[in-house]
Every structure is written in C-alpha cells, then in structure tokens.
Scaffold this active site. Structure first.
Site, PDB file in Angstrom:
ATOM      1  N   TYR A 132     -13.651   7.398 -13.277  1.00 37.72           N
ATOM      2  CA  TYR A 132     -13.641   6.100 -12.583  1.00 37.72           C
ATOM      3  C   TYR A 132     -14.257   4.963 -13.398  1.00 37.72           C
ATOM      4  O   TYR A 132     -13.618   3.912 -13.563  1.00 37.72           O
ATOM      5  CB  TYR A 132     -14.342   6.247 -11.231  1.00 37.72           C
TER       6      TYR A 132
ATOM      7  N   ILE B 212     -19.795  -0.842  -0.885  1.00 38.69           N
ATOM      8  CA  ILE B 212     -19.211  -1.602   0.213  1.00 38.69           C
ATOM      9  C   ILE B 212     -18.796  -0.633   1.319  1.00 38.69           C
ATOM     10  O   ILE B 212     -18.298   0.463   1.057  1.00 38.69           O
ATOM     11  CB  ILE B 212     -17.972  -2.400  -0.266  1.00 38.69           C
TER      12      ILE B 212
ATOM     13  N   LYS C  37     -12.318   1.369 -14.635  1.00 39.24           N
ATOM     14  CA  LYS C  37     -12.697   0.031 -14.203  1.00 39.24           C
ATOM     15  C   LYS C  37     -13.170  -0.828 -15.377  1.00 39.24           C
ATOM     16  O   LYS C  37     -13.038  -2.055 -15.361  1.00 39.24           O
ATOM     17  CB  LYS C  37     -13.764   0.122 -13.115  1.00 39.24           C
TER      18      LYS C  37
ATOM     19  N   ASP D  50       0.856  -1.187   0.000  1.00 36.61           N
ATOM     20  CA  ASP D  50       0.000   0.000   0.000  1.00 36.61           C
ATOM     21  C   ASP D  50       0.890   1.234   0.000  1.00 36.61           C
ATOM     22  O   ASP D  50       2.060   1.174   0.401  1.00 36.61           O
ATOM     23  CB  ASP D  50      -0.919   0.010   1.224  1.00 36.61           C
TER      24      ASP D  50
ATOM     25  N   THR E 106     -16.566   0.850   3.152  1.00 38.62           N
ATOM     26  CA  THR E 106     -15.132   1.092   3.240  1.00 38.62           C
ATOM     27  C   THR E 106     -14.881   2.585   3.441  1.00 38.62           C
ATOM     28  O   THR E 106     -15.798   3.402   3.268  1.00 38.62           O
ATOM     29  CB  THR E 106     -14.420   0.641   1.951  1.00 38.62           C
TER      30      THR E 106
ATOM     31  N   ASN F 113      -5.706  -4.975  -6.170  1.00 39.19           N
ATOM     32  CA  ASN F 113      -6.833  -4.265  -5.564  1.00 39.19           C
ATOM     33  C   ASN F 113      -6.665  -2.751  -5.487  1.00 39.19           C
ATOM     34  O   ASN F 113      -7.654  -2.035  -5.333  1.00 39.19           O
ATOM     35  CB  ASN F 113      -7.059  -4.826  -4.147  1.00 39.19           C
TER      36      ASN F 113
END
Length: 245
Positions: free
Chosen positions: A153, A186, A157, A38, A188, A87
């Site tokens: 975005y 989700i 993707k 990360d 997050t 990810n």
C-alpha cells in the site's frame, strides 16, 4: 452551502462508499453534475441520494476499457469534464515483503497505480479539448510514512504522489491543475477490517479522534474549485496531526 460547482461536471471514482461517496455528495450539494463510478454496485446508492445531480456507473478502474467507457459516457451525457476525483483504491493484504504473493502485489498496483494513471490519462485528454480542468488524486499519509506489515500500500500511494507532481508540471500551462489529498485515519469501511477497534486507532492521532469522510470531502472540494486556482502539484495531508509526530 455555496455553489462553487454550478455548471461543472465531475467524475468521482471509488464513489460507492467512504471518502468517494462523501465527495460525490458534497459536489452535488454545490451544484455539480457528477458521475459516481465504482466496482461494488454501491454507486447506485450514492446516486440515489441526489438523483437530479449524480449518475452511477459501474467501473473497474484497472481495466482500460472500463475507463474509456466512463469517459465516453461522461462526454456523451454532459459534453465535458471539469474535475476528476481519482479516489478508487484498496489497502491490499496486511503482509510483509517476504510474505507477499505476486498476484496480491499486482492487484494493489493495478487498482492504486494503474487505475489512477488510466483515469488521469483519459481525463487529461478530455480536459485538453475543453481548455483545462482539475484533477484531485487520493493518496494517503502512507505516501510519507511507512505502514509496518502492509508492504504494497505505501509504495502504491507514493506513486500516486509522484504522478500528481509529474502531471501538474507537464500540464500547468495548459490549464490543468493536479493535486492530491493524503488522508490519515478516516472513519470509513476500510477501517472496519482493522485488527483493532476505532478507539485504539484514534489513540494514534494527536487530535485523539478519527477523521470523518465529510472533512476530507471539504478539502477535496476546495482543491477542485476555482478557489484553489494557484495551487498545483501538491499533496495535502488531512490526518489530525498524525504525520507531525
């Protein structure tokens, strides 16, 4: 918990929080040795929960030299790479096309597309030497449906989905499987910056709630395991029914 990943080595990018952290923890619980990569510094916190199984590494996925260092570290430390969980990603600015500055567009593409490609390319090179492996890319429901007011975005993707399919076909006979997960809303840290609250976002989901990172990690773990041995080139939506509306 079972031990589907005993003896396996995995890299998880974007492992500092959210889905990436949940995947790293799930793999550690199932016996894998994990390199948690990360850019935030939070990868150390992810690794601290399972110090016997997870090793943190700072990595900017958009930099070829960082990806090279990540893969070299993994090979030197563990001798192989079995699974890449690709990810790392960002949402980018919430702007329409005419409002987007080129620098912001490039930032989204550098991380979400270039970064995914660099990690895949390096992982495939290792996996070819080791006789095969699995790659699981994180795409999004935005690869299928538009996200008004967020112009960069969804295209980024969508590119992840096509890279998934392309690589799956190119390496299917060399023992490398490539699939993608496509999360919806989700719970997050990314959603914490949304202009509306979680309760409002949950109303967009037919199941009436947000997904949990651990639920996405369950799907990711399945796809990276031998239980999914006949699955490649697919994008799996985990969205509480959002894309069925």
């Amino acid at each position: 918990m079972n031990s589907r990943f005993d003896g396996k080595v995995a890299i998880v990018t974007g492992a500092g929080s959210g889905i990436g952290k949940a995947i790293a923890w799930r793999l550690a619980q199932e016996g894998a040795r994990v390199v948690a990569a990360d850019i935030s510094g939070s990868e150390a916190e992810t690794a601290a929960a399972f110090p016997h199984a997870i090793v943190p590494l700072h990595c900017d996925v958009s930099r070829p030299e960082d990806i090279d260092a990540l893969l070299s570290f993994t090979e030197e430390r563990f001798g192989r790479l079995d699974v890449l969980y690709n990810n790392a990603g960002i949402t980018g600015a919430a702007l329409r096309a005419h409002e987007y500055e080129l620098e912001e567009w490039d930032r989204v593409m550098d991380i979400n597309v270039r970064g995914a490609f660099l990690a895949m390319r390096g992982a495939i090179r290792l996996m070819l030497r080791n006789g095969g492996g699995n790659i699981v890319n994180t795409a999004s429901v935005a690869s299928l449906i538009s996200a008004p007011g967020s112009f960069a975005y969804p295209p980024s993707k969508g590119a992840v989905i096509m890279m998934t399919r392309q690589a799956a076909m190119e390496y299917a006979r060399e023992g490398i499987r490539v699939n993608a997960i496509c999360p919806g809303l989700i719970r997050t840290p990314i959603l914490d910056g949304a202009p509306v609250g979680h309760d409002v976002l949950a109303q967009q989901v037919p199941m009436g709630r947000l997904g949990e990172p651990e639920e996405v990690a369950s799907l990711a773990a399945f796809l990276g395991s031998d239980e999914a041995a006949f699955i490649t080139g697919q994008g799996f939506f985990i969205d509480g029914g959002q894309t069925s509306v």
